[in-house]
Design an enzyme around this catalytic site. Structure first.
Site, PDB file in Angstrom:
ATOM      1  CB  SER A 128       6.861  -3.950  -2.448  1.00 62.70           C
ATOM      2  OG  SER A 128       5.983  -4.114  -3.527  1.00 62.70           O
ATOM      3  CG  ASN A 150       1.123 -11.650 -11.820  1.00 62.52           C
ATOM      4  OD1 ASN A 150       2.014 -12.055 -12.567  1.00 62.52           O
ATOM      5  ND2 ASN A 150       1.230 -10.561 -11.087  1.00 62.52           N
ATOM      6  CE  LYS A 207      -4.406  -6.589  -0.321  1.00 63.73           C
ATOM      7  NZ  LYS A 207      -3.180  -7.379  -0.333  1.00 63.73           N
TER       8      LYS A 207
HETATM    9  N1  GLU Z   1      -0.472  -7.096  -2.922  1.00 64.38           N
HETATM   10  C1  GLU Z   1       0.698  -7.814  -2.587  1.00 64.38           C
HETATM   11  C2  GLU Z   1       0.483  -8.592  -1.308  1.00 64.38           C
HETATM   12  O1  GLU Z   1      -0.621  -8.839  -0.955  1.00 64.38           O
HETATM   13  C3  GLU Z   1       1.918  -6.946  -2.543  1.00 64.38           C
HETATM   14  C4  GLU Z   1       1.901  -5.851  -1.549  1.00 64.38           C
HETATM   15  C5  GLU Z   1       3.097  -4.939  -1.714  1.00 64.38           C
HETATM   16  O2  GLU Z   1       3.904  -5.188  -2.575  1.00 64.38           O
HETATM   17  O3  GLU Z   1       3.141  -3.968  -0.967  1.00 64.38           O
HETATM   18  O4  GLU Z   1       1.390  -9.029  -0.673  1.00 64.38           O
END
Ligand code: GLU
Length: 428
Positions: free
Chosen positions: A362, A235, A120
């Site tokens: 993703s 979103n 993260k």
């Molecule tokens: N930020 C999103 C999450 O917390 C997506 C992370 C990603 O797609 O790698 O799951």
């Protein structure tokens, strides 16, 4: 208290909250590992990220002065594969929050069984007060600052709070320029023309909806006609409202940062979507609003906190009337409140499971980038459904079989793969 005093008190509270978020994550990870029969050493390995980089990013602002921003990238555990997770741009980002969120990414990847560990990133900034040019320079500066520890087979960033496909495009371009080859697999959540995947933007919401459908089946609730309350209209929240409204549910409450709207007969979601701004603000257009706290306690079948953390706490857990709570936000229910809800027989679908649709698509995006072969929207959607239904049932069955709340069950499923991988690698 003067304004400075108030600001200092708010900052202190923020630091406490993020520390709390990290420690409550650690407590559940510890409990999950113990239930799986792992020794203390495994917990010692997994209680913090393996790597945490802090960077300072100088950015030339539009008025000519230079501002120095602080950013982070945490990589929780890479025993399973490269780390993966979003980058958030927010004034309240801090180190402990980024650490906790990287652990949650590891858990999400474990729950949906992706070949990744969790990562993260975050930058302390307020994108609402920055121009596009400033945001572009900040995004590029961040990539230059963290470039040594990221890459398509090391750590793959993605969108998160207040970051979007345009920011991903700038980041991908900067990385490709640094490496001197086109690197779409460096980052996910890109625009379609730059190797993004169909269905990525709505993936998190789609994953939540699939969890809602599965949870409703377990409780014998029909989505058609079900009364749903959604906290947040950003979103995730807005996509969710649309999906559920189109599926025949009655969305009786929604909210944004300023307040909430309630109509027991169902809100006109299409109208609200049309009027919301890009930060999800819409309630300021109405006279009759209720507070976010009142919203959470409304009489409904399904409650979906899709805004910020620490919303369901010991203070209101006894007043929640929904029979299903699906956490579309990160950490909306505190550790203590989780216990109260499950004792009251409320089916709580935890964040690490409910919000795993985003990282799942993703992963699909990254696979498509690596293959150079792109899938249709239907193909993505079908694959996502399979993954989420399987993961939901896996967690649900674990909870039922071992008489645990769904959060602990999800953590058990989530930590298992990285623990086994760490053991096979001989780390523990
Ligand atoms: N930020 C999103 C999450 O917390 C997506 C992370 C990603 O797609 O790698 O799951």
């Amino acid at each position: 208290m003067g304004t400075q005093g108030i600001a200092a008190a708010e900052a202190k509270q923020q630091v406490e909250e993020s520390l709390n978020m990290l420690t409550s994550t650690q407590i559940v990870v510890k409990e999950a590992l113990a239930k799986l029969g792992y020794q203390e050493e495994m917990y010692e390995l997994l209680k913090e990220p393996l790597r945490m980089l802090t960077v300072r990013i100088p950015v030339r602002m539009d008025d000519g002065h230079v501002e120095i921003f602080t950013g982070y990238r945490a990589q929780h555990n890479d025993a399973v594969g490269p780390t993966k997770g979003g980058v958030r741009f927010h004034p309240e980002v801090d180190e402990n929050e980024v650490k906790a969120l990287s652990m949650w990414m590891s858990l999400k990847c474990g729950i949906v069984d992706l070949p990744y560990g969790g990562g993260k990133g975050g930058i302390i900034c307020d994108p609402r007060n920055m121009s596009l040019g400033e945001l572009e320079r900040l995004s590029r500066g961040y990539v230059r600052a963290i470039s040594q520890i990221v890459g398509p087979t090391k750590d793959i960033p993605a969108p998160d709070v207040y970051t979007n496909s345009q920011i991903m495009a700038w980041m991908m371009d900067e990385y490709s320029r640094l490496r001197e080859y086109d690197s779409p697999g460096f980052i996910t959540g890109k625009p379609l023309v730059l190797g993004g995947s169909h269905g990525r933007e709505k993936a998190t919401a789609e994953g939540v909806v699939i969890c809602i459908e599965e949870a409703a089946k377990k409780r014998g609730i029909e989505i058609k006609g079900a009364r749903v309350v959604i906290q947040g209209f950003g979103n995730a929240g807005s996509f969710l409202a649309k999906f559920l409204h189109d599926a025949g549910a009655k969305v009786i409450g929604i909210s944004d940062a300023n307040g909430a709207l309630h109509d027991p007969d169902g809100l006109d979601i299409d109208y609200l979507l049309d009027r919301r701004d890009s930060f999800g603000t819409v309630t300021n257009l109405f006279d009759h609003t209720i507070t976010n706290q009142e919203l959470l306690e409304l009489d409904c079948d399904i409650l979906v906190p899709a805004a910020i953390s620490n919303q369901i706490t010991v203070k209101n857990a006894d007043n929640i009337k929904a029979s299903i709570v699906v956490e579309a936000a990160n950490g909306p229910t505190t550790f203590e409140a989780t216990k109260i809800l499950s004792e009251r027989g409320i089916l709580l679908v935890p964040d690490v499971l409910a919000s795993s649709g985003g990282v799942t698509v993703s992963y699909f995006e990254w696979v498509q980038n690596n293959q150079g072969y792109y899938w249709s929207e239907e193909e993505v959607s079908e694959k996502l459904r399979k993954v989420i239904v399987k993961s939901f049932n896996n967690v649900y069955d674990t909870a039922v079989a071992r008489k645990l709340n769904m959060r602990l069950a999800a953590y058990m499923v989530g930590v298992r793969k990285m623990s086994e991988a760490s053991r096979f690698r001989g780390w523990v």
